[in-house]
Design an enzyme around this catalytic site. Structure first.
Site, PDB file in Angstrom:
ATOM      1  N   ASP A   2      43.372  43.343  36.131  1.00 28.73           N
ATOM      2  CA  ASP A   2      43.882  42.231  35.899  1.00 28.73           C
ATOM      3  C   ASP A   2      44.958  42.296  34.851  1.00 28.73           C
ATOM      4  O   ASP A   2      44.768  42.852  33.840  1.00 28.73           O
ATOM      5  CB  ASP A   2      42.749  41.370  35.464  1.00 28.73           C
ATOM      6  CG  ASP A   2      42.798  39.960  35.280  1.00 28.73           C
ATOM      7  OD1 ASP A   2      44.015  39.400  35.662  1.00 28.73           O
ATOM      8  OD2 ASP A   2      41.894  39.100  35.234  1.00 28.73           O
ATOM      9  N   ASP A   3      46.013  41.801  35.154  1.00 28.92           N
ATOM     10  CA  ASP A   3      47.178  41.820  34.329  1.00 28.92           C
ATOM     11  C   ASP A   3      47.637  43.249  33.845  1.00 28.92           C
ATOM     12  O   ASP A   3      48.319  43.412  32.676  1.00 28.92           O
ATOM     13  CB  ASP A   3      46.967  41.130  33.193  1.00 28.92           C
ATOM     14  CG  ASP A   3      47.280  39.429  33.415  1.00 28.92           C
ATOM     15  OD1 ASP A   3      47.271  38.817  34.260  1.00 28.92           O
ATOM     16  OD2 ASP A   3      47.287  38.893  32.239  1.00 28.92           O
ATOM     17  N   CYS A  30      47.354  35.893  39.121  1.00 29.41           N
ATOM     18  CA  CYS A  30      46.101  36.342  39.487  1.00 29.41           C
ATOM     19  C   CYS A  30      45.408  35.795  40.543  1.00 29.41           C
ATOM     20  O   CYS A  30      44.780  36.394  41.648  1.00 29.41           O
ATOM     21  CB  CYS A  30      45.094  36.203  38.309  1.00 29.41           C
ATOM     22  SG  CYS A  30      45.371  34.698  37.335  1.00 29.41           S
ATOM     23  N   ARG A  66      44.471  37.029  44.290  1.00 28.82           N
ATOM     24  CA  ARG A  66      42.952  37.267  45.047  1.00 28.82           C
ATOM     25  C   ARG A  66      42.929  36.729  46.185  1.00 28.82           C
ATOM     26  O   ARG A  66      42.075  37.084  47.197  1.00 28.82           O
ATOM     27  CB  ARG A  66      42.255  36.850  43.954  1.00 28.82           C
ATOM     28  CG  ARG A  66      41.964  37.693  42.658  1.00 28.82           C
ATOM     29  CD  ARG A  66      41.337  37.130  41.483  1.00 28.82           C
ATOM     30  NE  ARG A  66      41.014  37.917  40.434  1.00 28.82           N
ATOM     31  CZ  ARG A  66      41.760  38.623  39.603  1.00 28.82           C
ATOM     32  NH1 ARG A  66      42.936  38.435  39.721  1.00 28.82           N
ATOM     33  NH2 ARG A  66      41.310  39.511  38.726  1.00 28.82           N
ATOM     34  N   LYS A 121      35.391  39.196  38.527  1.00 31.55           N
ATOM     35  CA  LYS A 121      36.204  37.762  38.401  1.00 31.55           C
ATOM     36  C   LYS A 121      36.420  37.304  39.482  1.00 31.55           C
ATOM     37  O   LYS A 121      37.297  37.927  40.644  1.00 31.55           O
ATOM     38  CB  LYS A 121      37.687  38.134  37.558  1.00 31.55           C
ATOM     39  CG  LYS A 121      38.665  36.967  37.594  1.00 31.55           C
ATOM     40  CD  LYS A 121      39.571  37.340  36.785  1.00 31.55           C
ATOM     41  CE  LYS A 121      40.786  36.106  37.018  1.00 31.55           C
ATOM     42  NZ  LYS A 121      42.089  36.582  35.981  1.00 31.55           N
ATOM     43  N   HIS A 132      37.588  33.507  40.278  1.00 30.24           N
ATOM     44  CA  HIS A 132      38.726  32.677  40.054  1.00 30.24           C
ATOM     45  C   HIS A 132      39.410  32.238  41.444  1.00 30.24           C
ATOM     46  O   HIS A 132      40.778  32.284  41.481  1.00 30.24           O
ATOM     47  CB  HIS A 132      39.870  33.657  39.329  1.00 30.24           C
ATOM     48  CG  HIS A 132      40.806  32.697  38.559  1.00 30.24           C
ATOM     49  ND1 HIS A 132      41.959  33.315  37.964  1.00 30.24           N
ATOM     50  CD2 HIS A 132      40.314  31.553  37.731  1.00 30.24           C
ATOM     51  CE1 HIS A 132      42.720  32.416  37.081  1.00 30.24           C
ATOM     52  NE2 HIS A 132      41.708  31.369  36.967  1.00 30.24           N
ATOM     53  N   HIS A 142      43.512  42.182  31.057  1.00 30.63           N
ATOM     54  CA  HIS A 142      43.962  40.833  30.783  1.00 30.63           C
ATOM     55  C   HIS A 142      43.296  40.340  29.428  1.00 30.63           C
ATOM     56  O   HIS A 142      42.332  40.564  28.751  1.00 30.63           O
ATOM     57  CB  HIS A 142      43.151  39.825  31.698  1.00 30.63           C
ATOM     58  CG  HIS A 142      43.703  38.536  31.798  1.00 30.63           C
ATOM     59  ND1 HIS A 142      43.720  37.498  30.611  1.00 30.63           N
ATOM     60  CD2 HIS A 142      44.421  37.781  32.898  1.00 30.63           C
ATOM     61  CE1 HIS A 142      44.373  36.318  31.256  1.00 30.63           C
ATOM     62  NE2 HIS A 142      44.852  36.371  32.512  1.00 30.63           N
ATOM     63  N   ASP A 172      46.565  42.862  39.999  1.00 29.13           N
ATOM     64  CA  ASP A 172      46.897  41.443  40.501  1.00 29.13           C
ATOM     65  C   ASP A 172      48.216  40.760  40.318  1.00 29.13           C
ATOM     66  O   ASP A 172      48.840  39.949  40.969  1.00 29.13           O
ATOM     67  CB  ASP A 172      45.896  40.247  40.214  1.00 29.13           C
ATOM     68  CG  ASP A 172      45.787  40.218  38.765  1.00 29.13           C
ATOM     69  OD1 ASP A 172      46.526  40.882  38.047  1.00 29.13           O
ATOM     70  OD2 ASP A 172      45.067  39.363  38.331  1.00 29.13           O
ATOM     71  N   ASN A 173      48.742  41.400  39.339  1.00 31.46           N
ATOM     72  CA  ASN A 173      50.387  41.072  38.930  1.00 31.46           C
ATOM     73  C   ASN A 173      50.999  41.990  38.038  1.00 31.46           C
ATOM     74  O   ASN A 173      50.248  43.173  37.753  1.00 31.46           O
ATOM     75  CB  ASN A 173      50.263  39.499  38.673  1.00 31.46           C
ATOM     76  CG  ASN A 173      49.321  39.282  37.368  1.00 31.46           C
ATOM     77  OD1 ASN A 173      48.321  38.552  37.389  1.00 31.46           O
ATOM     78  ND2 ASN A 173      49.504  39.837  36.153  1.00 31.46           N
ATOM     79  N   LYS A 182      54.433  39.215  35.093  1.00 34.98           N
ATOM     80  CA  LYS A 182      53.863  38.065  35.549  1.00 34.98           C
ATOM     81  C   LYS A 182      54.196  36.536  35.702  1.00 34.98           C
ATOM     82  O   LYS A 182      54.813  36.363  34.723  1.00 34.98           O
ATOM     83  CB  LYS A 182      52.268  38.067  34.848  1.00 34.98           C
ATOM     84  CG  LYS A 182      51.334  37.061  35.123  1.00 34.98           C
ATOM     85  CD  LYS A 182      50.050  37.012  34.389  1.00 34.98           C
ATOM     86  CE  LYS A 182      49.164  35.943  34.544  1.00 34.98           C
ATOM     87  NZ  LYS A 182      48.044  35.954  33.704  1.00 34.98           N
TER      88      LYS A 182
END
Length: 533
Positions: free
Chosen positions: A15-16, A53, A57, A110, A112, A199, A303-304, A373
């Site tokens: 994540d991130d 994010c 996903r 996660k 989301h 993240h 994710d990014n 991002k």
């Protein structure tokens, strides 16, 4: 033991995390378990996510473009004139397809993908194909006091978290447990592990911080150059690849007045990456212990790109953020107030803080690219992609073929001979737009296909070596990525016909998948009723 003819599938999502943070993509943080996956598999250098994010996903789990899933921006409901912010009924998840084919399915981490964070509904993981779920419904949150945490659909209150609770470690433990359970039942599994690391907030255990202290003392300028050299040596970047100049909004390291505080921020971020790598190691050990490693397709990505977001210290902003997203605990474990924001007075890392690592370090994370991002320039959408499947004929390669998230589902379906769902609850589903990467992962020829992006009005198309891209409200820019992956030399003025052709292709795609004009989304959002205080 599971049927050896049916490979397991394990998708691991960071994540991130920026393009160059893991060791096998140039980073100095230290990620031996993730690097080990690359040693037993392949690395893609031109793989793309969707810049944020939730959309990433949604695309990863459905094989569709985010706009086709209802989750094109985040999980906010912008009403009938905007995106709904939750998975629609007009898409099926990978978990639903694999479960229909006889696989056990589990998810940890996660979610989301739902704008309903407290009451289970049809958009929760337990109702979108996952037999087993342990994790968070909302986005990022405290690593020590994790909110919106659920076991299945049962909420886990903060009072039940032990003194040693650390979310990244728990995700690894629960994922490993699900793998062992699947082996005990003799079924193949589809597993999805969605870390929140690295993240924000910057939260790390003392023992992890001890391993990162002093590692970044030379500052972002020197470290960025060194990362780029390692990337060239490893074949991640071509020898003639340019390194984008330091972000103009970032000052030179030698001129930074708060070096000690800045180093603390990056040290905590790196400790979070190392904790994630340790959790990945625990998951891979479960595969080894159950004799399933060689016949498991393991996919690792982010994710990014690195996140340049700065968190405000303004009390009203922090309260509004807490109320709308449910991700900031009201108080620290010892009862003291939470300290939110990025100021040198708030030392990051501990449970009573809520901070991020900022633009300068995100610029390092995204080496050699620019922007971050949310943008669809290379820094926002480029991700490491590692695929390991010892029984599948993958072995230690670095591949340059361009692909994006919509290509993962077709690849997994072809590799496992599982069929995508053609309908769901009586609704005919759209066909998957991506192409399988299986042949190219085995050393075969790449399938040329156009790649597309749109996020908060930022737009891009890549066709072969050419990429057309713009920020919302700005004109199109054109880059030759074969010689300028860092997007330094805009060629739009030299090739107006190419700009016109690619822009028309992008618009045809946007119309086909339901991209809404971003000004329309903004108007719809402004008209939505405000959340009560």
């Amino acid at each position: 033991m599971p049927d050896p003819a049916r490979p397991n599938v394990l998708v691991i999502l960071a994540d991130d995390m920026g393009y160059s943070d893991v060791g096998c993509y140039g980073g100095e943080i230290g990620t031996p378990h993730i690097d080990g996956l690359a040693d037993r598999g392949v690395r893609l250098t031109n793989f793309y996510n969707t810049a944020r994010c939730s959309p990433s996903r949604a695309s990863l789990l459905t094989g569709l473009h985010p706009h086709q899933t209802g989750v094109a921006e985040l999980v906010n409901n912008d009403g009938p004139a905007g995106y709904p912010g939750s998975l629609t009924e007009r898409c099926a998840t990978l978990a639903e397809a694999f479960r229909a084919a006889g696989y056990r399915t589990h998810m940890t981490g996660k979610w989301h993908l739902s704008n309903e964070r407290e009451q289970p509904d049809g958009t929760w993981p337990t109702r979108r194909g996952f037999d087993r779920f342990w994790g968070t419904i909302s986005g990022a949150g405290s690593y020590f006091q994790t909110t919106t945490l659920h076991d299945g659909e049962i909420p886990i209150p903060l009072s039940e978290l032990g003194e040693d609770f650390y979310y990244t470690d728990e995700i690894g433990s629960h994922a490993a447990g699900a793998i062992r359970d699947a082996a005990a039942h003799g079924q193949p599994f589809f597993g999805y592990v969605a870390f929140t690391a690295p993240h924000w907030p910057l939260h790390a255990k003392d023992e992890d911080l001890a391993n990162t202290r002093g590692r970044f003392d030379e500052g972002w300028d020197v470290l960025r150059t060194r990362r780029h050299r390692r990337q060239i040596a490893a074949g991640i970047c071509a020898e003639n690849a340019t390194l984008d100049d330091r972000d103009p909004a970032v000052i030179a390291w030698d001129d930074e007045p708060e070096q000690k505080w800045q180093l603390q921020r990056m040290e905590v971020y790196a400790a979070q990456v190392q904790a994630m790598d340790r959790a990945v190691g625990r998951i891979l050990a479960a595969l080894d212990d159950t004799g399933q490693r060689d016949n498991t397709i393991v996919v690792f990505l982010s994710d990014n790109g690195g996140c340049a977001e700065e968190l405000s210290s303004d009390p009203e902003s922090a309260q509004r953020f807490r109320r709308h997203h449910l991700i900031i605990p009201p108080r620290a474990p010892d009862g003291t107030p939470m300290r939110v924001g990025n100021t040198p007075e708030i030392r990051p890392g501990t449970a009573d803080t809520y901070t991020s690592y900022g633009r300068a370090w995100a610029n390092l994370s995204n080496t050699p690219f620019r922007l971050y991002k949310r943008w669809v320039h290379e820094g926002g959408i480029s991700t490491p992609l590692i695929v390991s499947w010892p029984n599948g004929g993958f072995s230690g390669g670095v591949l340059d073929a361009p692909h994006q998230l919509t290509d993962i589902a077709p690849t997994l379906f072809e590799a496992t001979e599982v069929q995508p769902l053609a309908e769901r609850n009586g609704r005919t589903l759209p066909s998957l737009p991506g192409v399988s990467m299986l042949d190219v992962l085995r050393g075969g020829q790449a399938v040329e296909h156009d790649l597309f992006w749109e996020h908060i009005g930022n737009a891009a198309i890549r066709v072969g070596r050419w990429k057309l891209v713009h920020e919302y409200g700005s004109p199109w820019e054109l880059y030759d990525l074969a010689s300028d992956r860092s997007e330094r030399n805009d060629l739009a003025g030299e090739y107006p016909d190419r700009v016109q052709d690619l822009a028309a292709r992008w618009q045809d795609w946007a119309d086909a998948v339901g991209v809404l004009p971003y000004n329309q989304v903004l108007v719809a959002r402004a008209r939505m009723p405000r959340q009560p205080a």
